[in-house]
Motif scaffolding. Sequence first.
Motif, PDB file in Angstrom:
ATOM      1  N   VAL A  36     -21.460   3.340 -29.734  1.00 20.22           N
ATOM      2  CA  VAL A  36     -22.710   2.997 -30.413  1.00 20.22           C
ATOM      3  C   VAL A  36     -23.632   2.226 -29.472  1.00 20.22           C
ATOM      4  O   VAL A  36     -24.838   2.498 -29.412  1.00 20.22           O
ATOM      5  N   GLU A  37     -23.083   1.284 -28.728  1.00 24.55           N
ATOM      6  CA  GLU A  37     -23.897   0.494 -27.794  1.00 24.55           C
ATOM      7  C   GLU A  37     -24.465   1.375 -26.689  1.00 24.55           C
ATOM      8  O   GLU A  37     -25.629   1.236 -26.319  1.00 24.55           O
ATOM      9  N   GLN A  38     -23.653   2.282 -26.181  1.00 25.81           N
ATOM     10  CA  GLN A  38     -24.127   3.187 -25.133  1.00 25.81           C
ATOM     11  C   GLN A  38     -25.211   4.112 -25.666  1.00 25.81           C
ATOM     12  O   GLN A  38     -26.165   4.424 -24.963  1.00 25.81           O
ATOM     13  N   LEU A  39     -25.071   4.545 -26.924  1.00 25.59           N
ATOM     14  CA  LEU A  39     -26.093   5.389 -27.543  1.00 25.59           C
ATOM     15  C   LEU A  39     -27.427   4.645 -27.636  1.00 25.59           C
ATOM     16  O   LEU A  39     -28.479   5.206 -27.313  1.00 25.59           O
ATOM     17  N   LYS A  40     -27.372   3.378 -28.060  1.00 25.66           N
ATOM     18  CA  LYS A  40     -28.599   2.592 -28.175  1.00 25.66           C
ATOM     19  C   LYS A  40     -29.263   2.406 -26.814  1.00 25.66           C
ATOM     20  O   LYS A  40     -30.490   2.514 -26.697  1.00 25.66           O
ATOM     21  N   GLU A  41     -28.459   2.128 -25.788  1.00 23.59           N
ATOM     22  CA  GLU A  41     -29.003   1.960 -24.438  1.00 23.59           C
ATOM     23  C   GLU A  41     -29.629   3.255 -23.940  1.00 23.59           C
ATOM     24  O   GLU A  41     -30.706   3.249 -23.342  1.00 23.59           O
ATOM     25  N   GLN A  42     -28.957   4.363 -24.205  1.00 27.83           N
ATOM     26  CA  GLN A  42     -29.457   5.673 -23.766  1.00 27.83           C
ATOM     27  C   GLN A  42     -30.758   6.025 -24.485  1.00 27.83           C
ATOM     28  O   GLN A  42     -31.674   6.575 -23.876  1.00 27.83           O
ATOM     29  N   ILE A  43     -30.851   5.685 -25.764  1.00 27.99           N
ATOM     30  CA  ILE A  43     -32.067   5.964 -26.529  1.00 27.99           C
ATOM     31  C   ILE A  43     -33.244   5.187 -25.953  1.00 27.99           C
ATOM     32  O   ILE A  43     -34.333   5.739 -25.774  1.00 27.99           O
ATOM     33  N   THR A  44     -33.035   3.914 -25.644  1.00 24.60           N
ATOM     34  CA  THR A  44     -34.134   3.126 -25.085  1.00 24.60           C
ATOM     35  C   THR A  44     -34.543   3.649 -23.710  1.00 24.60           C
ATOM     36  O   THR A  44     -35.733   3.719 -23.399  1.00 24.60           O
ATOM     37  N   ALA A  45     -33.566   4.046 -22.898  1.00 22.98           N
ATOM     38  CA  ALA A  45     -33.879   4.571 -21.571  1.00 22.98           C
ATOM     39  C   ALA A  45     -34.665   5.882 -21.671  1.00 22.98           C
ATOM     40  O   ALA A  45     -35.655   6.083 -20.951  1.00 22.98           O
ATOM     41  N   GLU A  46     -34.242   6.758 -22.559  1.00 20.63           N
ATOM     42  CA  GLU A  46     -34.928   8.046 -22.715  1.00 20.63           C
ATOM     43  C   GLU A  46     -36.311   7.874 -23.335  1.00 20.63           C
ATOM     44  O   GLU A  46     -37.237   8.605 -22.999  1.00 20.63           O
ATOM     45  N   THR A  47     -36.463   6.902 -24.225  1.00 16.47           N
ATOM     46  CA  THR A  47     -37.772   6.637 -24.810  1.00 16.47           C
ATOM     47  C   THR A  47     -38.746   6.153 -23.741  1.00 16.47           C
ATOM     48  O   THR A  47     -39.907   6.575 -23.714  1.00 16.47           O
ATOM     49  N   ASP A  48     -38.259   5.284 -22.850  1.00 14.61           N
ATOM     50  CA  ASP A  48     -39.099   4.829 -21.739  1.00 14.61           C
ATOM     51  C   ASP A  48     -39.478   5.998 -20.836  1.00 14.61           C
ATOM     52  O   ASP A  48     -40.627   6.109 -20.399  1.00 14.61           O
TER      53      ASP A  48
END
Length: 64
Positions: free
Chosen positions: A11-23
Amino acid sequence: MKKNDIKALSVEQLKEQITAETDRLQKLKFAHAISPVENPMRIRQTRRLIAQLNTELTSKSRQA
C-alpha cells in the motif's frame, strides 16, 4: 509497469508510485503545452498507469 508488478506492491509503495506518476503527468502536460512532446502517447500511458495504481490501492484497502 505490468499488472503483476502492480499487484506485488504494498500500500505504501502504491501511494509513493501514484505521487511520482502524478508529478510526471503534470510535467508532461506542461511540456506539451509549451511545445509538442515527441511522443504524446506517453501522456495517455501515464494517465492509465495512475488509474491502474489507484484501482489496486482501492482493492487492497477494501481487503484490509
